[in-house]
Motif scaffolding. Structure first.
Motif, PDB file in Angstrom:
ATOM      1  N   UNK A 103      -3.139   4.137   0.542  1.00 21.84           N
ATOM      2  CA  UNK A 103      -2.853   5.240   1.455  1.00 21.84           C
ATOM      3  C   UNK A 103      -3.320   4.852   2.850  1.00 21.84           C
ATOM      4  N   UNK A 104      -2.517   5.111   3.827  1.00 21.18           N
ATOM      5  CA  UNK A 104      -2.905   4.791   5.197  1.00 21.18           C
ATOM      6  C   UNK A 104      -4.184   5.542   5.591  1.00 21.18           C
ATOM      7  N   UNK A 105      -5.017   4.888   6.359  1.00 25.83           N
ATOM      8  CA  UNK A 105      -6.231   5.475   6.942  1.00 25.83           C
ATOM      9  C   UNK A 105      -7.147   6.165   5.921  1.00 25.83           C
ATOM     10  N   UNK A 106      -7.088   5.732   4.675  1.00 28.67           N
ATOM     11  CA  UNK A 106      -7.944   6.321   3.627  1.00 28.67           C
ATOM     12  C   UNK A 106      -7.751   7.835   3.487  1.00 28.67           C
ATOM     13  N   UNK A 107      -6.546   8.300   3.760  1.00 27.88           N
ATOM     14  CA  UNK A 107      -6.292   9.736   3.670  1.00 27.88           C
ATOM     15  C   UNK A 107      -6.448  10.263   2.240  1.00 27.88           C
ATOM     16  N   UNK A 129      -7.726   3.937  -1.142  1.00 27.06           N
ATOM     17  CA  UNK A 129      -7.667   3.948   0.309  1.00 27.06           C
ATOM     18  C   UNK A 129      -6.707   2.904   0.844  1.00 27.06           C
ATOM     19  N   UNK A 130      -7.093   2.254   1.930  1.00 26.40           N
ATOM     20  CA  UNK A 130      -6.227   1.242   2.540  1.00 26.40           C
ATOM     21  C   UNK A 130      -6.207  -0.035   1.701  1.00 26.40           C
ATOM     22  N   UNK A 131      -5.018  -0.626   1.556  1.00 26.79           N
ATOM     23  CA  UNK A 131      -4.900  -1.897   0.847  1.00 26.79           C
ATOM     24  C   UNK A 131      -5.378  -3.029   1.755  1.00 26.79           C
ATOM     25  N   UNK A 132      -5.693  -4.155   1.146  1.00 27.21           N
ATOM     26  CA  UNK A 132      -6.088  -5.340   1.906  1.00 27.21           C
ATOM     27  C   UNK A 132      -4.996  -6.389   1.759  1.00 27.21           C
ATOM     28  N   UNK A 161     -17.777   0.954   1.920  1.00 21.98           N
ATOM     29  CA  UNK A 161     -18.522   1.890   2.772  1.00 21.98           C
ATOM     30  C   UNK A 161     -17.786   3.221   2.899  1.00 21.98           C
ATOM     31  N   UNK A 162     -16.470   3.161   2.899  1.00 19.21           N
ATOM     32  CA  UNK A 162     -15.669   4.387   3.019  1.00 19.21           C
ATOM     33  C   UNK A 162     -15.728   5.250   1.769  1.00 19.21           C
ATOM     34  N   UNK A 163     -16.163   4.634   0.650  1.00 19.12           N
ATOM     35  CA  UNK A 163     -16.307   5.406  -0.584  1.00 19.12           C
ATOM     36  C   UNK A 163     -15.154   5.302  -1.547  1.00 19.12           C
ATOM     37  N   UNK A 164     -14.361   4.234  -1.441  1.00 17.60           N
ATOM     38  CA  UNK A 164     -13.230   4.097  -2.366  1.00 17.60           C
ATOM     39  C   UNK A 164     -13.724   3.826  -3.787  1.00 17.60           C
TER      40      UNK A 164
END
Length: 234
Positions: A103-107, A129-132, A161-164
């Motif tokens: 998902x874009x921007x970890x929405x 969240x965002x893919x790498x 860090x974002x919590x994925x």
């Protein structure tokens, strides 16, 4: 306290070898508190022919509207409304858990929080969240572009860090990125291994978009936990 009683003529619990017949399921505040043989009760029961556990959908892109051409663009507001619509439809179809793999921007993390805070209704969510991806690789428009071991570790650590719940990487090209060949390998074995080991160190699972055979093999050699798609695996 809200209470619900369900008379299941057939109940599949996902544990027993065979379905059970005529079960009485008591639910309080959204949680099952007892399951017993059917008997007369003072509570008004809902009668159901078949009751099963909730279904899992393990590959979801929650904000992608469906049924439109690839060239149609949507605003963030439109995507948010579609995400809410999708969440409701999952529940109505019996899906109570979804694994969101990009998902874009970890929405997706924000949607998950909204569900947990009862802002909207939706299934339990397990989020990547965002893919790498490599620079210019599949999904670069909405993902994190990385090249070189230091950049790979930075990308994984940023997502942690974002919590994925899950680290998603892109082992091959894909049909939704212009100018990218779906069958071509993108990350190498060593590149993916660095990211996978970093995710595992933090106790997270890993998944990869992988359509072409060489990319699938690379991901397996690197120790990936799941292959998504695997279209050209032979």
């Amino acid at each position: 306290m809200s209470k619900l009683v369900v008379h299941a003529k057939i109940m599949i619990d996902g544990v027993s070898d065979t379905p059970k017949k005529d079960q009485l399921i008591s639910i309080e505040d959204g949680k099952i508190v007892s399951i017993e043989e059917y008997h007369e009760t003072n509570e008004e029961a809902i009668h159901a022919n078949v009751v099963t556990p909730g279904f899992f959908n393990c590959h979801v892109h929650i904000m992608y509207p469906v049924g439109f051409g690839a060239n149609k663009e949507f605003t963030l507001m439109e995507k948010a409304f579609y995400a809410q619509k999708h969440c409701k439809e999952y529940l109505e179809s019996g899906v109570t858990f979804i694994r969101v793999v990009g998902t874009e921007e970890n929405y997706d993390l924000q949607i998950k929080e909204a569900i947990e805070n009862h802002v909207i209704e939706g299934p339990h969510m397990y989020c990547a969240g965002k893919v790498i991806c490599m620079t210019g690789g599949h999904g670069w428009q909405e993902g994190i572009e990385a090249d070189g071991k230091d950049a790979f570790l930075k990308a994984v650590r940023t997502q942690l860090r974002s919590g994925v719940d899950l680290i998603k990487i892109m082992a091959t090209g894909g049909v939704m990125t212009k100018g990218v060949e779906p069958g071509n390998a993108q990350f190498t074995v060593d590149e993916m291994k660095a990211m996978i080991e970093e995710a595992h160190k933090a106790g997270r699972k890993t998944a990869t978009h992988a359509q072409g055979l060489q990319g699938i093999k690379n991901a397996l050699y690197a120790g990936i936990d799941s292959i998504e798609h695997g279209c050209f695996f032979r």
